[in-house]
Scaffold this active site. Sequence first.
Site, PDB file in Angstrom:
ATOM      1  N   ASP A 175       0.843  -1.247   0.212  1.00  0.00           N
ATOM      2  CA  ASP A 175      -0.372  -0.207   0.166  1.00  0.00           C
ATOM      3  C   ASP A 175       1.057   1.700  -0.293  1.00  0.00           C
ATOM      4  OD1 ASP A 175       0.474   0.201   2.935  1.00  0.00           O
ATOM      5  OD2 ASP A 175      -1.262   0.504   3.480  1.00  0.00           O
TER       6      ASP A 175
ATOM      7  N   CYS B 298       3.304  -3.305   3.493  1.00  0.00           N
ATOM      8  CA  CYS B 298       2.629  -1.526   4.318  1.00  0.00           C
ATOM      9  C   CYS B 298       3.478  -0.564   5.260  1.00  0.00           C
ATOM     10  CB  CYS B 298       1.290  -1.562   4.641  1.00  0.00           C
ATOM     11  SG  CYS B 298       1.193  -3.285   6.480  1.00  0.00           S
TER      12      CYS B 298
ATOM     13  N   THR C 199       3.341  -1.065   8.241  1.00  0.00           N
ATOM     14  CA  THR C 199       3.850  -1.450   9.435  1.00  0.00           C
ATOM     15  C   THR C 199       4.508  -3.334   9.376  1.00  0.00           C
ATOM     16  OG1 THR C 199       1.877  -2.528  10.310  1.00  0.00           O
ATOM     17  CG2 THR C 199       3.441   0.147  11.721  1.00  0.00           C
TER      18      THR C 199
ATOM     19  N   HIS D 164      11.084 -23.170  10.746  1.00  0.00           N
ATOM     20  CA  HIS D 164       9.868 -23.365  11.236  1.00  0.00           C
ATOM     21  C   HIS D 164       8.699 -23.382  10.921  1.00  0.00           C
ATOM     22  CE1 HIS D 164      12.956 -24.129  15.356  1.00  0.00           C
ATOM     23  NE2 HIS D 164      13.290 -24.614  14.261  1.00  0.00           N
TER      24      HIS D 164
ATOM     25  N   HIS E 249       8.438 -29.729  12.377  1.00  0.00           N
ATOM     26  CA  HIS E 249       6.695 -28.587  12.264  1.00  0.00           C
ATOM     27  C   HIS E 249       6.138 -28.812  11.198  1.00  0.00           C
ATOM     28  CE1 HIS E 249      10.816 -27.002  14.585  1.00  0.00           C
ATOM     29  NE2 HIS E 249      11.723 -27.075  14.003  1.00  0.00           N
TER      30      HIS E 249
HETATM   31  C1  RB5 Z   1      -2.118   2.651   6.133  1.00  0.00           C
HETATM   32  O1  RB5 Z   1      -2.028   4.466   6.780  1.00  0.00           O
HETATM   33  C2  RB5 Z   1      -1.521   1.763   7.053  1.00  0.00           C
HETATM   34  O2  RB5 Z   1      -2.442   1.540   7.831  1.00  0.00           O
HETATM   35  C3  RB5 Z   1      -0.922   0.681   6.865  1.00  0.00           C
HETATM   36  O3  RB5 Z   1      -0.052   0.598   5.508  1.00  0.00           O
HETATM   37  C4  RB5 Z   1      -0.652  -0.404   7.933  1.00  0.00           C
HETATM   38  O4  RB5 Z   1       0.825  -0.259   8.363  1.00  0.00           O
HETATM   39  C5  RB5 Z   1      -1.924  -1.104   7.822  1.00  0.00           C
HETATM   40  O5  RB5 Z   1      -1.456  -2.143   9.166  1.00  0.00           O
END
Ligand code: RB5
Length: 145
Positions: free
Chosen positions: A11, A68, A70, A101, A136
Amino acid sequence: MTPMKIAIACDHGGLNIKNAIIKDLKLIGLEFTDFGTDTTDSVDYPVYAKKVCAAIQEGKADYGILCCGTGIGMSMVANKQKGIRAAVVTDDFCAEMTRRHNNANVLCLGGRVLTEEQAVRLTNIFLSTYFEGGRHQRRIDMMED
Ligand code: RB5
């Protein structure tokens, strides 16, 4: 690395590291399909996570990479898709162990967490580490029950 097909997507929060990873995949010579997004315009990460997971489910890709902000949102969506084992990774040890694993088939990375160099490094570790099987595999079979 053995020949493998990669499906990759991001994203807006993961575009920077996706571009860095793609540059590296080209250098290594690995085959990949980029499912977008291609700009920093705000988009909805579930759309992109599902595209990559579908490519794996349809046998068009062996592994997925989802980026994305995080890595967390992508992993939540991916882990709801049948046959997908996605892991958010932020360090070398986990990048290795989730292959050895957990036989993870989707790597989730955060563009607001990692530098481009870290993201490329974690991708290389993930893609070059083999699943150990044995006990595993039994545990993975239990996941699918
Ligand atoms: C987008 O702002 C953010 O929420 C997305 O990239 C992501 O981190 C969601 O988990």
